[in-house]
Design a protein around this motif. Structure first.
Motif, PDB file in Angstrom:
ATOM      1  N   ASN A   1      21.356 -22.888 -38.197  1.00  0.00           N
ATOM      2  CA  ASN A   1      21.242 -21.906 -39.274  1.00  0.00           C
ATOM      3  C   ASN A   1      20.726 -22.603 -40.523  1.00  0.00           C
TER       4      ASN A   1
ATOM      5  N   GLU B   1      19.887 -15.683 -41.527  1.00  0.00           N
ATOM      6  CA  GLU B   1      20.234 -17.101 -41.676  1.00  0.00           C
ATOM      7  C   GLU B   1      19.245 -18.015 -40.968  1.00  0.00           C
ATOM      8  N   ASN B   2      17.992 -17.651 -41.018  1.00  0.00           N
ATOM      9  CA  ASN B   2      16.912 -18.502 -40.543  1.00  0.00           C
ATOM     10  C   ASN B   2      15.684 -18.282 -41.416  1.00  0.00           C
TER      11      ASN B   2
ATOM     12  N   CYS C   1      29.851 -17.370 -42.910  1.00  0.00           N
ATOM     13  CA  CYS C   1      28.906 -17.324 -44.024  1.00  0.00           C
ATOM     14  C   CYS C   1      29.627 -17.276 -45.349  1.00  0.00           C
TER      15      CYS C   1
END
Length: 329
Positions: free
Chosen positions: A150, A123-124, A12
């Motif tokens: 993602n 992350e969705n 990330c």
């Protein structure tokens, strides 16, 4: 999108996800806030107008980042109150939502006599519903809209014909902007319509020549039959984080990037790290763009919320000079 430190995996960190550190020292954030008068500390902000009140949401600074979304209100875009969410300042809180961390980049719309929040967590992308813009927003299914990969930074656009589109950022070989028709329940997409819109291919979109180019924070408006995809490019930590746009005759593209981009940057605001916001119209139908900036010339976070006026000149979208200002409470 968007530190004193980032609470993310190493993956990330590379893709420049929007966030503030969960567990960041509250006293430090408070001291910084006091040092800058009472500027509202939010990243990835959005403003929703309903019945004479403006509602400001965004990625929240510090400890609250892991708990949900705060909301501020204003009658005039000048004096802001808050946070005033239904649950200790929060419009949506962890436990009522999909996911348990990384609450980023919310959008709120009025739809079918309810208020819908489309947001990022884990992350969705997910959807929550409320009877009030103040919340409590709750995710009925607690499932993401897209169940593979993602993705972050959702934006729902409802066209004149009633068709609805979900624009979002997929984390794949860069932060790339995609679109798909979204079903009437706002809980799933029509997979066969999934289309890539743009990625970071121009020099201004990747000033550091990274191998993970970033285009993110999409928002869409329609003008004179053209669709305008407004987006931010570069890593959120970069001083060159800036806003541009592309146009299309269809909400699904293909998109042609404007030769005038970026239209909002440090060059016309005198602020670093400026971008990832949302177009909104005030009660007089005047158009604005709400966004965030770096905290200072030397520190990225906590990021500060601000507004700049934008307007159309023919079919060209541009920022209005000398209208940039921070939001204070």
């Amino acid at each position: 999108m968007k530190k004193i430190a980032i609470v993310v995996t190493s993956f990330c960190f590379l893709v420049a996800c929007s966030q503030e550190k969960a567990g960041a020292p509250v006293k430090e954030a408070e001291t910084k806030a006091q040092a800058k008068v009472n500027t509202i500390l939010l990243a990835d902000p959005t403003i929703f107008h309903d019945k004479g009140t403006y509602y400001l949401y965004g990625t929240t600074t510090g400890n609250v980042n892991g708990e949900g979304f705060q909301v501020y209100t204003s009658p005039d875009l000048k004096a802001w109150n808050g946070p005033v969410g239904a649950q200790n300042g929060l419009a949506l809180k962890k436990g009522d939502s999909f996911g348990d961390k990384g609450f980023w980049a919310p959008q709120v719309i009025a739809y079918k006599d309810k208020f819908y929040m489309i947001y990022t967590a884990n992350e969705n992308i997910a959807t929550a519903v409320s009877d009030s813009p103040l919340g409590p927003f709750k995710s009925v299914t607690k499932e993401p809209i897209i169940k593979t990969g993602n993705q972050i930074d959702p934006f729902v656009f409802i066209d004149d014909n009633g068709k609805k589109y979900l624009y979002y950022v997929r984390l794949t070989n860069g932060n790339r902007i995609f679109v798909a028709e979204i079903n009437d329940d706002l809980q799933s997409i029509k997979q066969e319509t999934l289309t890539e819109c743009i990625s970071g291919t121009l020099p201004w979109e990747n000033t550091e020549n990274t191998n993970w180019p970033v285009t993110e924070g999409p928002t869409v408006v329609k003008h004179n039959g053209l669709y305008y995809l407004i987006y931010t490019a570069n890593d959120f930590r970069s001083i060159d984080y800036a806003v541009g746009y592309a146009t299309s005759k269809s909400p699904l593209g293909p998109w042609e990037k404007s030769k005038n981009s970026p239209i909002i940057s440090r060059k016309n605001t005198n602020q670093n790290g400026i971008g990832h916001g949302d177009i909104f119209f005030d009660k007089d139908q005047k158009m604005h763009y709400v966004l965030h900036t770096h905290f200072s010339s030397s520190e990225v976070s906590p990021r500060k919320a601000a507004i700049i006026d934008v307007e159309f000149s023919g079919n060209e979208l541009k920022a209005v000079n000398n209208t940039f200002h921070f939001l204070n409470n």
